[in-house]
Scaffold this motif. Structure first.
Motif, mmCIF file in Angstrom:
data_model
loop_
_atom_site.group_PDB
_atom_site.id
_atom_site.type_symbol
_atom_site.label_atom_id
_atom_site.label_comp_id
_atom_site.label_asym_id
_atom_site.label_seq_id
_atom_site.Cartn_x
_atom_site.Cartn_y
_atom_site.Cartn_z
ATOM 1 N N PHE A 44 21.550 -13.497 -131.893
ATOM 2 C CA PHE A 44 22.394 -12.532 -132.574
ATOM 3 C C PHE A 44 22.168 -11.120 -132.055
ATOM 4 O O PHE A 44 23.068 -10.318 -132.032
ATOM 5 C CB PHE A 44 22.146 -12.571 -134.087
ATOM 6 N N GLN A 45 20.966 -10.826 -131.667
ATOM 7 C CA GLN A 45 20.678 -9.499 -131.150
ATOM 8 C C GLN A 45 20.183 -9.645 -129.714
ATOM 9 O O GLN A 45 19.022 -9.947 -129.469
ATOM 10 C CB GLN A 45 19.635 -8.794 -132.015
ATOM 11 N N ARG A 46 21.091 -9.434 -128.784
ATOM 12 C CA ARG A 46 20.771 -9.563 -127.369
ATOM 13 C C ARG A 46 20.106 -8.280 -126.893
ATOM 14 O O ARG A 46 20.515 -7.178 -127.241
ATOM 15 C CB ARG A 46 22.064 -9.808 -126.586
ATOM 16 N N LYS A 47 19.072 -8.427 -126.075
ATOM 17 C CA LYS A 47 18.390 -7.260 -125.526
ATOM 18 C C LYS A 47 19.172 -6.771 -124.315
ATOM 19 O O LYS A 47 19.470 -7.549 -123.404
ATOM 20 C CB LYS A 47 16.968 -7.616 -125.115
ATOM 21 N N PRO A 48 19.536 -5.487 -124.272
ATOM 22 C CA PRO A 48 20.294 -4.958 -123.135
ATOM 23 C C PRO A 48 19.426 -4.887 -121.884
ATOM 24 O O PRO A 48 18.211 -4.706 -121.957
ATOM 25 C CB PRO A 48 20.711 -3.563 -123.593
ATOM 26 N N ASP A 49 20.053 -5.051 -120.720
ATOM 27 C CA ASP A 49 19.300 -4.935 -119.480
ATOM 28 C C ASP A 49 19.145 -3.455 -119.100
ATOM 29 O O ASP A 49 19.681 -2.563 -119.755
ATOM 30 C CB ASP A 49 19.954 -5.738 -118.347
ATOM 31 N N ALA A 50 18.427 -3.175 -118.032
ATOM 32 C CA ALA A 50 18.095 -1.798 -117.648
ATOM 33 C C ALA A 50 19.347 -0.974 -117.348
ATOM 34 O O ALA A 50 19.419 0.213 -117.681
ATOM 35 C CB ALA A 50 17.164 -1.806 -116.447
ATOM 36 N N ALA A 51 20.357 -1.573 -116.722
ATOM 37 C CA ALA A 51 21.577 -0.839 -116.383
ATOM 38 C C ALA A 51 22.329 -0.407 -117.649
ATOM 39 O O ALA A 51 22.870 0.693 -117.715
ATOM 40 C CB ALA A 51 22.482 -1.692 -115.500
ATOM 41 N N GLU A 52 22.360 -1.262 -118.660
ATOM 42 C CA GLU A 52 23.028 -0.909 -119.919
ATOM 43 C C GLU A 52 22.265 0.188 -120.652
ATOM 44 O O GLU A 52 22.869 1.058 -121.278
ATOM 45 C CB GLU A 52 23.157 -2.141 -120.814
#
Length: 64
Positions: A44-52
């Motif tokens: 439900f809560q996706r961790k954003p990658d470095a670019a985001e």
């Protein structure tokens, strides 16, 4: 075969299930060719990658 979930049928109260009733329901489901589809986990809560993270809301709020 009576259905205890429908009004006017014989049997115990609709909220009372016995192991025999559950076993009979599973047997009928399997006999009818029933299959259970197993789904994977949905985070439900996706961790954003470095670019985001780099172009996130903080970058939008920087002074012009």
């Amino acid at each position: 075969m009576s259905n205890p979930r429908q009004p006017g049928t014989q049997g115990s109260s609709p909220k009372t299930l016995t192991s025999e009733r559950i076993a009979a329901d599973i047997a009928a489901f399997n006999k009818a060719g029933g299959r259970i589809e197993v789904l994977g986990n949905t985070p439900f809560q996706r961790k954003p990658d470095a670019a985001e993270i780099a172009k996130g809301p903080a970058a939008e709020r920087s002074p012009k």
